[in-house]
Enzyme design. Structure first.
Site, PDB file in Angstrom:
ATOM      1  N   ASN A 118      33.602  51.285  33.905  1.00 60.76           N
ATOM      2  CA  ASN A 118      33.483  49.895  34.371  1.00 60.76           C
ATOM      3  C   ASN A 118      34.248  49.786  35.686  1.00 60.76           C
ATOM      4  O   ASN A 118      35.468  49.821  35.692  1.00 60.76           O
ATOM      5  CB  ASN A 118      34.071  48.945  33.319  1.00 60.76           C
ATOM      6  CG  ASN A 118      34.145  47.513  33.824  1.00 60.76           C
ATOM      7  OD1 ASN A 118      33.443  47.143  34.758  1.00 60.76           O
ATOM      8  ND2 ASN A 118      34.992  46.703  33.192  1.00 60.76           N
ATOM      9  N   TRP A 119      33.503  49.662  36.762  1.00 65.73           N
ATOM     10  CA  TRP A 119      34.142  49.631  38.088  1.00 65.73           C
ATOM     11  C   TRP A 119      34.743  48.281  38.453  1.00 65.73           C
ATOM     12  O   TRP A 119      35.406  48.164  39.473  1.00 65.73           O
ATOM     13  CB  TRP A 119      33.111  50.008  39.170  1.00 65.73           C
ATOM     14  CG  TRP A 119      32.785  51.455  39.228  1.00 65.73           C
ATOM     15  CD1 TRP A 119      33.344  52.464  38.495  1.00 65.73           C
ATOM     16  CD2 TRP A 119      31.828  52.080  40.089  1.00 65.73           C
ATOM     17  NE1 TRP A 119      32.794  53.669  38.837  1.00 65.73           N
ATOM     18  CE2 TRP A 119      31.852  53.453  39.819  1.00 65.73           C
ATOM     19  CE3 TRP A 119      30.935  51.601  41.049  1.00 65.73           C
ATOM     20  CZ2 TRP A 119      31.032  54.369  40.481  1.00 65.73           C
ATOM     21  CZ3 TRP A 119      30.116  52.504  41.708  1.00 65.73           C
ATOM     22  CH2 TRP A 119      30.176  53.872  41.430  1.00 65.73           C
ATOM     23  N   LYS A 120      34.431  47.247  37.669  1.00 67.11           N
ATOM     24  CA  LYS A 120      34.896  45.887  37.992  1.00 67.11           C
ATOM     25  C   LYS A 120      34.472  45.536  39.426  1.00 67.11           C
ATOM     26  O   LYS A 120      33.405  45.957  39.866  1.00 67.11           O
ATOM     27  CB  LYS A 120      36.409  45.777  37.797  1.00 67.11           C
ATOM     28  CG  LYS A 120      36.857  46.368  36.460  1.00 67.11           C
ATOM     29  CD  LYS A 120      38.262  46.072  36.121  1.00 67.11           C
ATOM     30  CE  LYS A 120      38.624  46.816  34.862  1.00 67.11           C
ATOM     31  NZ  LYS A 120      39.590  46.171  34.040  1.00 67.11           N
ATOM     32  N   HIS A 174      33.184  40.888  28.395  1.00 67.92           N
ATOM     33  CA  HIS A 174      34.370  41.659  28.774  1.00 67.92           C
ATOM     34  C   HIS A 174      35.576  40.719  28.795  1.00 67.92           C
ATOM     35  O   HIS A 174      35.464  39.540  29.120  1.00 67.92           O
ATOM     36  CB  HIS A 174      34.164  42.303  30.159  1.00 67.92           C
ATOM     37  CG  HIS A 174      35.286  43.226  30.512  1.00 67.92           C
ATOM     38  ND1 HIS A 174      36.450  42.774  31.085  1.00 67.92           N
ATOM     39  CD2 HIS A 174      35.427  44.564  30.359  1.00 67.92           C
ATOM     40  CE1 HIS A 174      37.264  43.805  31.269  1.00 67.92           C
ATOM     41  NE2 HIS A 174      36.674  44.905  30.833  1.00 67.92           N
ATOM     42  N   GLU A 229      37.870  40.183  30.841  1.00 75.59           N
ATOM     43  CA  GLU A 229      38.083  39.423  32.091  1.00 75.59           C
ATOM     44  C   GLU A 229      37.093  38.258  32.190  1.00 75.59           C
ATOM     45  O   GLU A 229      37.412  37.213  32.742  1.00 75.59           O
ATOM     46  CB  GLU A 229      37.993  40.369  33.300  1.00 75.59           C
ATOM     47  CG  GLU A 229      39.258  41.211  33.417  1.00 75.59           C
ATOM     48  CD  GLU A 229      39.029  42.635  33.881  1.00 75.59           C
ATOM     49  OE1 GLU A 229      38.010  42.911  34.520  1.00 75.59           O
ATOM     50  OE2 GLU A 229      39.887  43.483  33.567  1.00 75.59           O
ATOM     51  N   GLU A 241      37.984  46.448  22.719  1.00 78.56           N
ATOM     52  CA  GLU A 241      38.981  46.571  23.782  1.00 78.56           C
ATOM     53  C   GLU A 241      40.119  45.580  23.524  1.00 78.56           C
ATOM     54  O   GLU A 241      39.988  44.384  23.852  1.00 78.56           O
ATOM     55  CB  GLU A 241      38.363  46.255  25.138  1.00 78.56           C
ATOM     56  CG  GLU A 241      37.182  47.121  25.491  1.00 78.56           C
ATOM     57  CD  GLU A 241      36.974  47.146  27.004  1.00 78.56           C
ATOM     58  OE1 GLU A 241      37.236  48.184  27.602  1.00 78.56           O
ATOM     59  OE2 GLU A 241      36.570  46.120  27.568  1.00 78.56           O
ATOM     60  N   GLY A 296      44.163  47.923  31.247  1.00 79.91           N
ATOM     61  CA  GLY A 296      44.906  48.044  32.509  1.00 79.91           C
ATOM     62  C   GLY A 296      46.418  48.072  32.347  1.00 79.91           C
ATOM     63  O   GLY A 296      47.147  47.980  33.332  1.00 79.91           O
ATOM     64  N   SER A 319      43.009  51.446  28.688  1.00 74.35           N
ATOM     65  CA  SER A 319      43.919  52.490  29.174  1.00 74.35           C
ATOM     66  C   SER A 319      43.535  53.903  28.712  1.00 74.35           C
ATOM     67  O   SER A 319      44.413  54.716  28.393  1.00 74.35           O
ATOM     68  CB  SER A 319      45.368  52.165  28.782  1.00 74.35           C
ATOM     69  OG  SER A 319      45.775  50.973  29.420  1.00 74.35           O
ATOM     70  N   GLY A 343      38.024  51.665  32.421  1.00 74.14           N
ATOM     71  CA  GLY A 343      38.104  50.843  33.629  1.00 74.14           C
ATOM     72  C   GLY A 343      38.717  51.623  34.776  1.00 74.14           C
ATOM     73  O   GLY A 343      38.047  52.415  35.447  1.00 74.14           O
ATOM     74  N   GLY A 344      40.010  51.435  34.995  1.00 75.44           N
ATOM     75  CA  GLY A 344      40.719  52.016  36.144  1.00 75.44           C
ATOM     76  C   GLY A 344      40.457  53.504  36.349  1.00 75.44           C
ATOM     77  O   GLY A 344      40.218  53.949  37.483  1.00 75.44           O
TER      78      GLY A 344
HETATM   79  C1  PEP Z   1      38.082  47.785  31.059  1.00 78.65           C
HETATM   80  O1  PEP Z   1      38.149  47.139  32.092  1.00 78.65           O
HETATM   81  O2  PEP Z   1      37.127  47.634  30.298  1.00 78.65           O
HETATM   82  C2  PEP Z   1      39.150  48.744  30.740  1.00 78.65           C
HETATM   83  C3  PEP Z   1      39.115  49.362  29.594  1.00 78.65           C
HETATM   84  O3  PEP Z   1      40.094  48.927  31.714  1.00 78.65           O
HETATM   85  P1  PEP Z   1      41.226  50.086  31.721  1.00 78.65           P
HETATM   86  O4  PEP Z   1      40.574  51.379  31.329  1.00 78.65           O
HETATM   87  O5  PEP Z   1      41.716  50.097  33.140  1.00 78.65           O
HETATM   88  O6  PEP Z   1      42.286  49.689  30.738  1.00 78.65           O
END
Ligand code: PEP
Length: 269
Positions: free
Chosen positions: A11-13, A96, A98, A168, A174, A214, A235-236
């Site tokens: 997930n590039w956001k 999601h 966010e 999640e 994050g 994470s 994500g990140g």
């Molecule tokens: C996400 O945005 O869905 C996510 C899991 O982020 P991260 O891996 O950065 O915690």
């Protein structure tokens, strides 16, 4: 669970322009050439078309991070499932954390989006998870039960089997913090049971349940080894192709370990 049925979603956001997206995919593809894991990338809207062109005739699936619940209409600034589909998206992240917490999307709206995505033939990846406050009060299962039963209400069994669930925990996204593998497995088993109640055991078993929060190359092997973890949402750590490729490679390690462990168990029983 075998590597073939493992899914990893990046997930590039709100990162990467269209040009950066194609450079990334060109760098990623040779690194994951031999993988048996299903690899998906949820990219910004403006990159869907170019990313899907580069990923054409490769196993990489391109998708979106959100969509509107209407088929079309006077909704300035919004985007419809049919537009995503035509641009090359095969799946869409819905609900999601966010979207829920920054953009105040509730379970009823997310439910309408799931229905719309199914109607528009885009695979919905329904994201659920508890906040730190709910986690601290021991309310994880209560929150998840509510999110699942509202978002998936009234969906026929044959449609439900097209949905992917991503668990999640909001506090893990994050933050660098993750639940223990035992906690992840316990929650995934609970999700599996709720899906079984909603759609019957056969469909409940078929719906993939991904873990997100994470995930890194260092912890993915252990997370992927949990029985009811069918993949991960990243994500990140998906923003760099080398790091994302390492996660994909290490998931295969986790899946293989699971197979070996099962075979050993089968022999001893
Ligand atoms: C996400 O945005 O869905 C996510 C899991 O982020 P991260 O891996 O950065 O915690």
């Amino acid at each position: 669970m075998t590597a073939e049925s493992f899914t990893v979603i990046g997930n590039w956001k709100m990162y990467k322009t269209s040009r950066q997206a194609t450079d990334y995919i060109e760098a990623l593809l040779p690194l994951i050439e031999n993988t048996k894991v299903n690899v998906y990338l949820a990219v910004p809207y403006t990159s869907i078309h170019s990313a899907a062109q580069v990923a054409k005739e490769t196993p990489l699936q391109i998708g979106a991070q959100n969509m509107n619940d209407a088929r079309e209409g006077a909704f300035t600034g919004e985007i419809a499932g049919l537009m995503l589909k035509e641009a090359g998206a095969s799946f869409v992240l819905l609900g999601h954390s966010e979207r829920r917490h920054v953009f105040k999307e509730g379970d009823e709206l997310i439910h309408k989006k799931v229905i719309r995505a199914l109607q528009d033939d885009i695979q919905p990846v329904l994201c659920i998870g508890e906040t730190l406050a709910h986690h601290g009060k021991g309310k994880t299962q209560e929150v998840i039960q509510e999110q699942l039963s509202t978002a998936l209400q009234g969906i026929p069994k044959e449609e439900a089997s097209k949905v992917v669930i991503a668990y999640e925990p909001v506090w893990a996204i994050g933050s660098g913090q993750t639940p223990t593998v035992e906690q992840i497995q316990k929650t995934h088993a609970f999700i599996r049971a709720v899906l079984g109640e909603l759609f019957g055991e056969r469909v409940g078993k078929k719906i993939p349940i991904l873990y997100g929060g994470s995930v890194k190359p260092e912890n993915v092997f252990e997370i992927a080894s949990a029985k009811d973890v069918n993949g991960v949402l990243v994500g990140g750590a998906s923003l760099d192709p080398q790091t994302f490729a390492s996660i994909i490679q290490n998931i295969v390690g986790g899946a293989s370990k699971k197979r070996v462990t099962r075979k050993k168990k089968e022999k001893t029983t």
